[in-house]
Design an enzyme around this catalytic site. Structure first.
Site, PDB file in Angstrom:
ATOM      1  N   TYR A   1      31.760   1.635 -27.242  1.00 21.59           N
ATOM      2  CA  TYR A   1      31.457   0.529 -26.149  1.00 21.59           C
ATOM      3  C   TYR A   1      32.341  -0.673 -26.923  1.00 21.59           C
ATOM      4  O   TYR A   1      31.762  -1.380 -27.719  1.00 21.59           O
ATOM      5  CB  TYR A   1      30.138   0.329 -25.895  1.00 21.59           C
ATOM      6  CG  TYR A   1      29.396   1.652 -25.723  1.00 21.59           C
ATOM      7  CD1 TYR A   1      29.363   2.209 -24.636  1.00 21.59           C
ATOM      8  CD2 TYR A   1      28.554   2.249 -26.616  1.00 21.59           C
ATOM      9  CE1 TYR A   1      28.586   3.491 -24.307  1.00 21.59           C
ATOM     10  CE2 TYR A   1      27.936   3.404 -26.737  1.00 21.59           C
ATOM     11  CZ  TYR A   1      28.078   3.841 -25.609  1.00 21.59           C
ATOM     12  OH  TYR A   1      27.364   5.321 -25.528  1.00 21.59           O
TER      13      TYR A   1
ATOM     14  N   ASP B   1      20.309  15.868 -19.435  1.00 20.79           N
ATOM     15  CA  ASP B   1      20.937  14.639 -19.768  1.00 20.79           C
ATOM     16  C   ASP B   1      22.325  14.506 -20.073  1.00 20.79           C
ATOM     17  O   ASP B   1      22.755  14.929 -21.468  1.00 20.79           O
ATOM     18  CB  ASP B   1      20.022  14.082 -20.762  1.00 20.79           C
ATOM     19  CG  ASP B   1      20.218  12.544 -21.129  1.00 20.79           C
ATOM     20  OD1 ASP B   1      21.026  11.914 -20.646  1.00 20.79           O
ATOM     21  OD2 ASP B   1      19.742  12.049 -22.310  1.00 20.79           O
TER      22      ASP B   1
ATOM     23  N   GLU C   1      25.330  12.757 -28.306  1.00 20.73           N
ATOM     24  CA  GLU C   1      25.700  11.773 -27.271  1.00 20.73           C
ATOM     25  C   GLU C   1      26.466  10.401 -28.076  1.00 20.73           C
ATOM     26  O   GLU C   1      26.001   9.490 -28.009  1.00 20.73           O
ATOM     27  CB  GLU C   1      24.687  11.332 -26.613  1.00 20.73           C
ATOM     28  CG  GLU C   1      23.509  10.917 -27.086  1.00 20.73           C
ATOM     29  CD  GLU C   1      22.484  10.523 -25.717  1.00 20.73           C
ATOM     30  OE1 GLU C   1      22.805   9.564 -25.263  1.00 20.73           O
ATOM     31  OE2 GLU C   1      21.219  10.934 -26.034  1.00 20.73           O
TER      32      GLU C   1
ATOM     33  N   GLU D   1      27.931  13.130 -23.562  1.00 25.81           N
ATOM     34  CA  GLU D   1      26.584  13.564 -23.876  1.00 25.81           C
ATOM     35  C   GLU D   1      26.427  14.891 -23.360  1.00 25.81           C
ATOM     36  O   GLU D   1      26.758  15.283 -22.375  1.00 25.81           O
ATOM     37  CB  GLU D   1      25.663  12.637 -23.375  1.00 25.81           C
ATOM     38  CG  GLU D   1      24.183  13.094 -23.749  1.00 25.81           C
ATOM     39  CD  GLU D   1      23.289  12.165 -23.015  1.00 25.81           C
ATOM     40  OE1 GLU D   1      23.648  11.187 -21.959  1.00 25.81           O
ATOM     41  OE2 GLU D   1      22.085  12.244 -23.600  1.00 25.81           O
TER      42      GLU D   1
ATOM     43  N   ASP E   1      26.073   8.979 -16.551  1.00 25.06           N
ATOM     44  CA  ASP E   1      24.988   9.421 -17.394  1.00 25.06           C
ATOM     45  C   ASP E   1      24.015   9.749 -16.470  1.00 25.06           C
ATOM     46  O   ASP E   1      23.313   9.111 -15.744  1.00 25.06           O
ATOM     47  CB  ASP E   1      24.328   8.492 -18.340  1.00 25.06           C
ATOM     48  CG  ASP E   1      23.429   9.092 -19.422  1.00 25.06           C
ATOM     49  OD1 ASP E   1      22.867  10.123 -19.090  1.00 25.06           O
ATOM     50  OD2 ASP E   1      22.977   8.425 -20.438  1.00 25.06           O
TER      51      ASP E   1
ATOM     52  N   ARG F   1      31.106   7.467 -23.423  1.00 27.47           N
ATOM     53  CA  ARG F   1      30.013   8.135 -24.070  1.00 27.47           C
ATOM     54  C   ARG F   1      30.294   9.533 -23.588  1.00 27.47           C
ATOM     55  O   ARG F   1      30.712   9.724 -22.443  1.00 27.47           O
ATOM     56  CB  ARG F   1      28.616   7.832 -23.741  1.00 27.47           C
ATOM     57  CG  ARG F   1      27.537   8.600 -24.293  1.00 27.47           C
ATOM     58  CD  ARG F   1      26.091   7.973 -24.279  1.00 27.47           C
ATOM     59  NE  ARG F   1      25.583   7.670 -22.772  1.00 27.47           N
ATOM     60  CZ  ARG F   1      25.280   6.420 -22.323  1.00 27.47           C
ATOM     61  NH1 ARG F   1      25.820   5.229 -22.965  1.00 27.47           N
ATOM     62  NH2 ARG F   1      24.892   6.247 -21.025  1.00 27.47           N
TER      63      ARG F   1
ATOM     64  N   HIS G   1      13.650  11.635 -22.974  1.00 28.29           N
ATOM     65  CA  HIS G   1      13.518  11.409 -24.399  1.00 28.29           C
ATOM     66  C   HIS G   1      12.121  12.120 -24.845  1.00 28.29           C
ATOM     67  O   HIS G   1      11.025  11.456 -24.817  1.00 28.29           O
ATOM     68  CB  HIS G   1      13.427   9.915 -24.523  1.00 28.29           C
ATOM     69  CG  HIS G   1      14.678   9.242 -24.130  1.00 28.29           C
ATOM     70  ND1 HIS G   1      14.878   7.846 -23.951  1.00 28.29           N
ATOM     71  CD2 HIS G   1      15.935   9.491 -24.197  1.00 28.29           C
ATOM     72  CE1 HIS G   1      16.035   7.466 -23.592  1.00 28.29           C
ATOM     73  NE2 HIS G   1      16.656   8.496 -23.763  1.00 28.29           N
TER      74      HIS G   1
ATOM     75  N   HIS H   1      23.935   2.812 -30.631  1.00 25.79           N
ATOM     76  CA  HIS H   1      22.692   3.761 -30.371  1.00 25.79           C
ATOM     77  C   HIS H   1      22.639   5.115 -31.070  1.00 25.79           C
ATOM     78  O   HIS H   1      23.500   5.186 -31.922  1.00 25.79           O
ATOM     79  CB  HIS H   1      22.336   3.985 -28.682  1.00 25.79           C
ATOM     80  CG  HIS H   1      23.761   4.973 -28.484  1.00 25.79           C
ATOM     81  ND1 HIS H   1      24.058   6.294 -28.741  1.00 25.79           N
ATOM     82  CD2 HIS H   1      24.830   4.442 -27.573  1.00 25.79           C
ATOM     83  CE1 HIS H   1      25.051   6.615 -28.132  1.00 25.79           C
ATOM     84  NE2 HIS H   1      25.742   5.490 -27.510  1.00 25.79           N
TER      85      HIS H   1
ATOM     86  N   HIS I   1      22.178   1.273 -20.601  1.00 24.91           N
ATOM     87  CA  HIS I   1      21.383   1.641 -19.797  1.00 24.91           C
ATOM     88  C   HIS I   1      21.620   0.882 -18.540  1.00 24.91           C
ATOM     89  O   HIS I   1      20.589   0.545 -17.809  1.00 24.91           O
ATOM     90  CB  HIS I   1      19.813   1.561 -20.064  1.00 24.91           C
ATOM     91  CG  HIS I   1      19.358   2.597 -21.208  1.00 24.91           C
ATOM     92  ND1 HIS I   1      18.395   2.631 -21.846  1.00 24.91           N
ATOM     93  CD2 HIS I   1      19.997   3.754 -21.493  1.00 24.91           C
ATOM     94  CE1 HIS I   1      18.221   3.563 -22.880  1.00 24.91           C
ATOM     95  NE2 HIS I   1      19.437   4.313 -22.487  1.00 24.91           N
TER      96      HIS I   1
ATOM     97  N   ASP J   1       0.820  -1.178   0.094  1.00 19.57           N
ATOM     98  CA  ASP J   1      -0.086   0.006  -0.026  1.00 19.57           C
ATOM     99  C   ASP J   1       0.839   1.372   0.044  1.00 19.57           C
ATOM    100  O   ASP J   1       0.404   2.325   0.320  1.00 19.57           O
ATOM    101  CB  ASP J   1      -0.829  -0.034   1.244  1.00 19.57           C
ATOM    102  CG  ASP J   1      -0.130  -0.163   2.533  1.00 19.57           C
ATOM    103  OD1 ASP J   1       0.931  -0.437   2.454  1.00 19.57           O
ATOM    104  OD2 ASP J   1      -0.702   0.000   3.691  1.00 19.57           O
TER     105      ASP J   1
ATOM    106  N   HIS K   1      18.457  12.678 -29.257  1.00 17.87           N
ATOM    107  CA  HIS K   1      17.122  12.910 -29.090  1.00 17.87           C
ATOM    108  C   HIS K   1      16.649  14.072 -28.394  1.00 17.87           C
ATOM    109  O   HIS K   1      17.261  15.023 -28.017  1.00 17.87           O
ATOM    110  CB  HIS K   1      16.569  11.647 -28.188  1.00 17.87           C
ATOM    111  CG  HIS K   1      17.322  11.574 -26.603  1.00 17.87           C
ATOM    112  ND1 HIS K   1      16.933  12.555 -25.640  1.00 17.87           N
ATOM    113  CD2 HIS K   1      18.433  10.872 -26.171  1.00 17.87           C
ATOM    114  CE1 HIS K   1      17.685  12.495 -24.775  1.00 17.87           C
ATOM    115  NE2 HIS K   1      18.751  11.463 -24.963  1.00 17.87           N
TER     116      HIS K   1
HETATM  117  N1  GLY Z   1      20.276   8.924 -20.287  1.00 17.43           N
HETATM  118  C1  GLY Z   1      19.602   8.342 -21.306  1.00 17.43           C
HETATM  119  C2  GLY Z   1      20.065   8.938 -22.735  1.00 17.43           C
HETATM  120  O1  GLY Z   1      21.000   9.491 -22.692  1.00 17.43           O
HETATM  121  O2  GLY Z   1      19.227   8.571 -23.487  1.00 17.43           O
HETATM  122 MN    MN Z   2      21.998  10.354 -21.029  1.00 18.45          MN
HETATM  123 MN    MN Z   3      20.371  10.997 -23.746  1.00 20.06          MN
END
Ligand code: GLY
Ligand code: MN
Ligand code: MN
Length: 437
Positions: A386, A269, A382, A405, A258, A403, A359, A348, A241, A37, A352
């Site tokens: 990898y 982000d 980004e 970003e 990230d 990465r 996103h 990837h 992720h 609950d 975005h």
């Molecule tokens: N943090 C998720 C992305 O970079 O899209």
């Molecule tokens: Mn990110």
């Molecule tokens: Mn991102």
């Protein structure tokens, strides 16, 4: 300031875009059970937040546009003394009328009964179709009531339209007030990354760096992260992720973070990758500089009349050529690009939209993202490389995941990097981390 003047302005802008003689309904979010609950912390539905700034669950906003006479009606929870003692304050209808520019505030309990009469005579109804089964069902019942009520003076609706076509496009282009909030979210998040670089050391757990980041967010006005924070040391950086964040950080490894805060609903982000011990190895530096080169080239291409696809094509070219020159892959450049050899290492998308959702909504037009960029759009850039631990490459490259970003606003002249407040060159990172030892 994201105040009622701003939100009522968003409602007016939406009303202008609706067909004449139509109605639009947008539902608030609802609480989600975490265990038995107890609930997860409530997070408002982004569309509802965009139009109201009202942070209670179980509500609906109804806009009616009839013969140039529009009405804004909020359905929300009733005041309830016992519920408020146990679970928290409720605005109720009387206060809602005082706080918001509304024509009516009605109990959410009456929505299904009132809706057919309120929208009777409209030619069409807009809603965010397919987002929530219960809401779709309620609206289907409303349409059925209208269709079956001709003897009671009701008239059938000609059209049921998807509101996301209009709202997503509105949300894609940020207003100056939204941009101010996003700049602020970016600054808080940049500082959190800087702190993480300063506090990283071998023996510390990934979740402890996560805690340093979340602490900084909260101490600076952003209570929550915009998405689950990724702190991936060593091989974990190769899991795109990764959010377990349970491993210990090892001397000699990179750590990929990230993380971005959510401020007044808006996300930052940011990803930075740096050595746990403050000094990049030769191989780590080579891969890092390759990703950075690709990222800087992509950032240069983010401008009005440019596209995400063009920027990504450049990234693919740079990454493929770089991996070839380093000897990570072998072959002939054009053939490798044609065969999409990069996809084993950069799997990837480049970018975005960013906004109320990390996103964010907004049409990309197609999988390649050929929508022409325009001022007011906000997006990430980004790229990453990898090299998984079981990759079929020279052992010395295995387990390196990088990465980088940043968050960008497309401006009339090009772009503004909102997240330039945290270092990203090898020299800057090493200097920052050395100054801390
Ligand atoms: N943090 C998720 C992305 O970079 O899209
Ligand atoms: Mn990110
Ligand atoms: Mn991102």
């Amino acid at each position: 300031m994201l105040n009622e003047t701003y939100f009522s302005g968003r409602r007016k802008a939406l009303l202008e875009r609706l067909d004449d003689n139509s109605a639009a309904i947008i539902f608030a979010g609802s609480e989600q059970t975490r265990s038995n609950d107890t609930e997860y912390h409530f997070r408002q539905d982004s569309y509802f937040h965009y139009l109201t700034g009202y942070n209670e669950p179980d509500a609906a906003l109804l806009l009616i546009k009839k013969q140039n006479n529009s009405q804004v009606i909020l359905f929300n929870r009733d005041k309830d003394k016992l519920m408020e003692i146990w679970h928290g304050r409720r605005l109720g209808q009387e206060q809602a009328l005082k706080c918001f520019e509304l024509d009516q505030a009605l109990s959410i309990m009456t929505l299904e009964a009132e809706l057919p009469q309120l929208i009777n005579g409209c030619d069409s109804l807009y809603s965010l179709m397919g987002k929530c089964q219960a809401h779709d069902k309620l609206l289907a019942n409303t349409l059925t009531t209208l269709r079956g009520g001709t003897r009671q003076g009701l008239s059938r609706l000609g059209k049921h339209q998807d509101l996301s076509i209009i709202l997503d496009d509105m949300r894609l282009f940020k207003q100056s007030t939204e941009i101010e909030v996003m700049r602020h979210a970016a600054t808080i998040s940049c500082d959190a990354h800087t702190i993480a670089m300063q506090r990283a050391k071998a023996g510390k757990y990934e979740y402890q760096l996560e805690a340093d980041i979340l602490h900084h967010f909260a101490q600076n006005g952003a209570r929550f992260a915009a998405y689950n924070t990724i702190v991936g040391g060593g091989d974990n950086a190769c899991i795109l992720h990764y959010t377990e964040n349970e491993s210990v950080l090892n001397d000699g490894d990179l750590v990929l973070i990230d993380a971005g805060c959510e401020l007044h609903g808006y996300a930052a982000d940011i990803t930075r990758t740096f050595p746990v011990n403050g000094v990049f190895s030769t191989e780590q530096k080579a891969i890092y500089n390759l990703v950075l080169k690709a990222q800087l080239a992509a950032i240069n291409l983010i401008k009005p009349s440019g596209t995400i696809k063009e920027a990504n094509d450049e990234v693919v070219k740079i990454i493929t050529q770089g991996l070839l020159e380093l000897g990570v892959i072998s072959g002939e450049l054009d053939k490798l690009i044609e065969d999409e050899a990069h996809k084993d290492f950069y799997m990837h998308g480049l970018s975005h939209w960013l906004g109320l959702d990390v996103h964010d909504v907004g049409d990309y037009f197609n999988k390649e993202r050929t929508r022409v960029l325009e001022p007011g759009m906000t997006l990430t850039v980004e790229p990453g490389i990898y090299i998984s631990p079981d990759s079929d490459v020279d052992e010395k490259w295995r387990g390196i995941g990088v990465r980088i970003e940043d968050n960008l606003l497309v401006t009339v002249d090009g772009n503004e990097v909102l997240t330039s407040g945290v270092v990203k060159s090898v020299d800057e990172i090493e200097a920052l981390m050395a100054s801390n030892n």
